[in-house]
Design a protein around this motif. Sequence first.
Motif, PDB file in Angstrom:
ATOM      1  N   ASP A   1      19.975 -27.477 -36.054  1.00 48.14           N
ATOM      2  CA  ASP A   1      20.110 -26.043 -35.812  1.00 48.14           C
ATOM      3  C   ASP A   1      18.733 -25.397 -35.726  1.00 48.14           C
ATOM      4  OD1 ASP A   1      22.851 -26.278 -35.856  1.00 48.14           O
ATOM      5  OD2 ASP A   1      23.057 -25.652 -37.946  1.00 48.14           O
ATOM      6  N   ALA A   2      18.679 -24.239 -35.092  1.00 48.27           N
ATOM      7  CA  ALA A   2      17.394 -23.561 -34.894  1.00 48.27           C
ATOM      8  C   ALA A   2      16.765 -23.114 -36.202  1.00 48.27           C
ATOM      9  CB  ALA A   2      17.571 -22.359 -33.963  1.00 48.27           C
ATOM     10  N   ASP A   3      17.568 -22.930 -37.250  1.00 48.91           N
ATOM     11  CA  ASP A   3      17.018 -22.495 -38.536  1.00 48.91           C
ATOM     12  C   ASP A   3      16.763 -23.669 -39.478  1.00 48.91           C
ATOM     13  OD1 ASP A   3      19.635 -23.126 -39.097  1.00 48.91           O
ATOM     14  OD2 ASP A   3      20.164 -21.173 -39.952  1.00 48.91           O
ATOM     15  N   GLU A   4      16.730 -24.882 -38.934  1.00 47.86           N
ATOM     16  CA  GLU A   4      16.471 -26.074 -39.735  1.00 47.86           C
ATOM     17  C   GLU A   4      15.140 -26.717 -39.355  1.00 47.86           C
ATOM     18  OE1 GLU A   4      21.062 -27.506 -40.592  1.00 47.86           O
ATOM     19  OE2 GLU A   4      19.996 -28.298 -38.846  1.00 47.86           O
ATOM     20  N   ARG A   5      14.549 -27.408 -40.328  1.00 44.72           N
ATOM     21  CA  ARG A   5      13.272 -28.088 -40.125  1.00 44.72           C
ATOM     22  C   ARG A   5      13.369 -29.507 -40.695  1.00 44.72           C
ATOM     23  NH1 ARG A   5      13.625 -23.890 -37.992  1.00 44.72           N
ATOM     24  NH2 ARG A   5      12.490 -21.949 -38.441  1.00 44.72           N
ATOM     25  N   VAL A   6      13.000 -30.488 -39.892  1.00 49.24           N
ATOM     26  CA  VAL A   6      12.954 -31.873 -40.357  1.00 49.24           C
ATOM     27  C   VAL A   6      11.611 -32.090 -41.042  1.00 49.24           C
ATOM     28  CG1 VAL A   6      12.932 -34.289 -39.651  1.00 49.24           C
ATOM     29  CG2 VAL A   6      14.492 -32.676 -38.534  1.00 49.24           C
ATOM     30  N   THR A   7      11.626 -32.424 -42.323  1.00 45.11           N
ATOM     31  CA  THR A   7      10.384 -32.656 -43.054  1.00 45.11           C
ATOM     32  C   THR A   7       9.775 -33.992 -42.609  1.00 45.11           C
ATOM     33  OG1 THR A   7      11.539 -33.774 -44.860  1.00 45.11           O
ATOM     34  CG2 THR A   7      11.228 -31.378 -45.053  1.00 45.11           C
TER      35      THR A   7
END
Length: 267
Positions: free
Chosen positions: A97-103
């Motif tokens: 999703d656009a509000d997610e970030r893969v660390t």
Amino acid sequence: RLTPTRRTAMAETVPLDQLNVAMIVRNEAAQLAEALASVNGLAGRVLVLDTGSSDDTVERARAEGAEVFSRPDFPGFGPAKQEFLDRCSSVWVLFLDADERVTPELATAIRNTVVADDRSFAGWRMPRRNHVLGRRMRSMGLDRDQPLRLFRRSRARVSDTLVHEVVEVDGVVGELQGQLDHHTMTSIDAYLKKIDLYTTLELEQNPRPLRVWHLVTIWPGTFLKWYLARGGWRDGVPGLVWAGLTATGRFIRDFKVWIAHQPPHED
């Protein structure tokens, strides 16, 4: 494909036919670049399905090297994601999703999993850290979130529900190391628009009978459940806001039912 100048130096991109990243967006110009940057150098193809943005979401996605498709006649999340999944060409697919970030740690785990291509697993869950108004949430179940986002394309389908859709896989599901950061509420205005959309889709999917007593009690009952029983108070003001807006969403859903049952006004 992501342009070479924007790839990270930390690792090589997974081969084109091994992993696609797929995103469904609408009016996400403010957040999209960071989401795409978090998978930069991870996948051979990044596909973005725009469902009728009125801001410059499409332009920003293309500037980041994503392949952009448009679907302004939004059919609901489940059908849209399944249709989009059918556009993917890889062995593995990562929904983001656009509000997610893969660390970085999670990116490494995804890369290793895809390259190993262990056929005994059909999908993988990943721990998700939910952030509300900039604070990492540690209550209300938001600290135990583990969505299934990475899966083998040939063994997966998306449920046909209009909202709260899930990926269904045929086989064993594992759990990846690393964290998926989810900035679920950065703006109250944007979140209220999301509530409006989700409640409309929910009622289209599951029409509800008119129960006036439920309309009267749903807000305080939901708020007390989330803020007290589920420990929202432990997360300070963000916990208060989350519990309040969760209750507001339930109230808006029931209020829409009440409106739908009102007789038409005569001029």
